[in-house]
Design an enzyme around this catalytic site. Structure first.
Site, short mmCIF file in Angstrom:
data_model
loop_
_atom_site.label_atom_id
_atom_site.label_comp_id
_atom_site.label_asym_id
_atom_site.label_seq_id
_atom_site.Cartn_x
_atom_site.Cartn_y
_atom_site.Cartn_z
N ASP A 112 23.50 -12.84 98.95
CA ASP A 112 22.55 -14.00 99.10
C ASP A 112 22.59 -14.66 97.53
OD1 ASP A 112 21.27 -12.15 97.93
OD2 ASP A 112 19.08 -12.83 98.44
N ASP A 171 24.18 -11.20 92.74
CA ASP A 171 25.28 -11.23 93.63
C ASP A 171 26.80 -11.88 93.22
OD1 ASP A 171 22.37 -11.88 94.55
OD2 ASP A 171 23.37 -11.02 96.53
N ASN A 198 17.66 -15.33 98.23
CA ASN A 198 17.34 -15.82 97.08
C ASN A 198 16.85 -17.39 97.04
OD1 ASN A 198 17.30 -13.59 95.40
ND2 ASN A 198 19.55 -13.46 95.13
N THR A 217 23.76 -6.76 99.53
CA THR A 217 23.10 -7.12 98.16
C THR A 217 22.08 -8.20 98.42
OG1 THR A 217 24.77 -8.84 97.50
CG2 THR A 217 25.30 -6.64 96.72
N PHE A 265 12.38 -7.24 96.55
CA PHE A 265 12.69 -8.58 97.48
C PHE A 265 13.54 -8.28 98.56
CE2 PHE A 265 15.39 -12.19 97.93
CZ PHE A 265 14.13 -13.06 98.05
N ASN A 266 14.53 -7.68 98.38
CA ASN A 266 15.63 -7.54 99.60
C ASN A 266 14.95 -7.10 100.68
OD1 ASN A 266 17.63 -8.91 98.07
ND2 ASN A 266 18.82 -6.86 97.58
N HIS A 320 21.17 -6.33 89.11
CA HIS A 320 21.02 -5.21 90.45
C HIS A 320 22.11 -5.26 91.25
CE1 HIS A 320 16.49 -6.17 89.78
NE2 HIS A 320 16.97 -7.43 89.53
N ASP A 321 22.71 -6.27 91.62
CA ASP A 321 23.66 -6.25 92.86
C ASP A 321 25.08 -5.35 92.32
OD1 ASP A 321 21.80 -7.27 94.48
OD2 ASP A 321 22.40 -9.25 94.29
#
Ligand code: BDR
Ligand code: CA
Length: 316
Positions: free
Chosen positions: A10, A15, A40, A126, A168-169, A242-243
């Site tokens: 996303d 990402d 996102n 992700t 969040f995810n 993060h991703d």
């Protein structure tokens, strides 16, 4: 060995960097396609942003498919306050040449897996797990074709980043996450406990910018924007990247350390919706379903990322 992967994402600045890392790693990874999901920012933007990254990296032949615009049973929550209005604030938006495939992302995932050998494809989500959960729900026979699911989502020691309990995810589509975490295939999970260790400090961004190629410039631009919100929120020296942890683990797993655990998803409670209950100390008899990554060599991670981004050309 080259692993066949599908990245479900996303974009989102982090990402986008994950996509660049995959593009730069042909030796280890065979990217069969990119599937976009609402997360996102809304789906029209995540699929456009994914195609922009293909253009920037000169990988316009990569199949990009748009998938689910909204979570399985809930309204979409987005994250413009972190990623900006476009999802990739920090670089200028343009209309990409990389085409959007007509086939829906869920149909692409199902078809690609059904046509594959057993245990031969790794899924790399992700974003919210809506596309993957929907594909499993619609065609459970795909599961035998999945080698591993290497995903970014969840948290244990770090607590939540969108609510006190939830990352969040997982929060965006806990119902899809529940399907994925109970699917029976091996999961490698990058939660906030590990992603909060890979901070995009000013020095690290400067090293990337100095590579002086279009992909490195885009990465530096996006990470500079991304850092603004998170450095204030966490009073840290940079934003967690993060991703890309998912791709870095696939390329160089020795950078990471983890433990086999059960992880279950909270789908009912208003207070703790989307919480990942990580049985780190094996205090239940719930079966192992996840390799929970808890730590990373952050300098090694940025060395890998910088070296891979250098492959797109530029100064040395
Ligand atoms: C996750 O949520 C999104 O904001 C990021 O792209 C990442 O996938 C971190 O919680
Ligand atoms: Ca994401």
């Amino acid at each position: 060995m080259t692993r066949k992967i599908i990245i479900d994402c996303d974009p989102g600045q982090d990402d986008a960097v994950a996509l660049f890392l995959a593009f730069a790693s042909d030796g280890e990874l065979d990217l069969l396609g990119i599937t976009a999901v609402g997360g996102n920012v809304p789906l029209e933007l995540t699929q456009r942003n994914a195609r922009m990254m293909c253009d920037i990296a000169n990988r316009k032949e990569t199949p990009v498919h748009a998938g689910c615009a909204t979570p399985t049973v809930r309204p979409l929550r987005t994250a413009e306050m972190i990623h900006g209005r476009t999802g990739i604030n920090g670089i200028d938006v343009f209309e990409p040449e990389t085409p959007l495939q007509e086939q829906h992302a869920v149909d692409f995932i199902i078809r690609t897996l059904l046509d594959a050998d057993d245990a031969s494809i790794t899924l790399v989500p992700t974003g919210p797990l809506t596309n993957i959960g929907t594909a499993i729900d619609r065609e459970p026979a795909i599961l035998g074709k999945v080698e591993q699911i290497v995903l970014m989502g969840g948290a244990m020691r770090e607590g939540g980043n969108r609510t006190p309990s939830a990352e969040f995810n997982i929060l965006v589509d806990p119902d899809a996450a529940d399907i994925v975490f109970r699917c029976g295939r091996p999961i490698v999970q990058m939660g906030l406990d590990v992603t909060h260790q890979v901070l995009s400090t000013r020095e690290r961004i400067e090293r990337i910018k100095a590579l002086d190629n279009p992909v490195a410039d885009a990465t530096a631009g996006m990470l500079s924007f991304f850092a603004r919100y998170d450095t204030e929120k966490y009073t840290s020296k940079g934003a967690p990247l993060h991703d890309p942890c998912t791709l870095a683990w696939l390329i160089e797993p020795g950078l990471f350390a983890g433990k086999d655990c059960n992880v279950a998803i909270e789908t009912q409670s208003d207070l703790t919706l989307g919480h990942t209950a990580v049985d780190f100390w094996h205090v239940t008899d719930r079966p192992i379903n996840v390799h929970w990554i808890h730590s990373v060599d952050a300098d090694g991670f940025y060395e890998l990322l910088t070296a891979r981004l250098a492959r797109f050309g530029g100064s040395d």
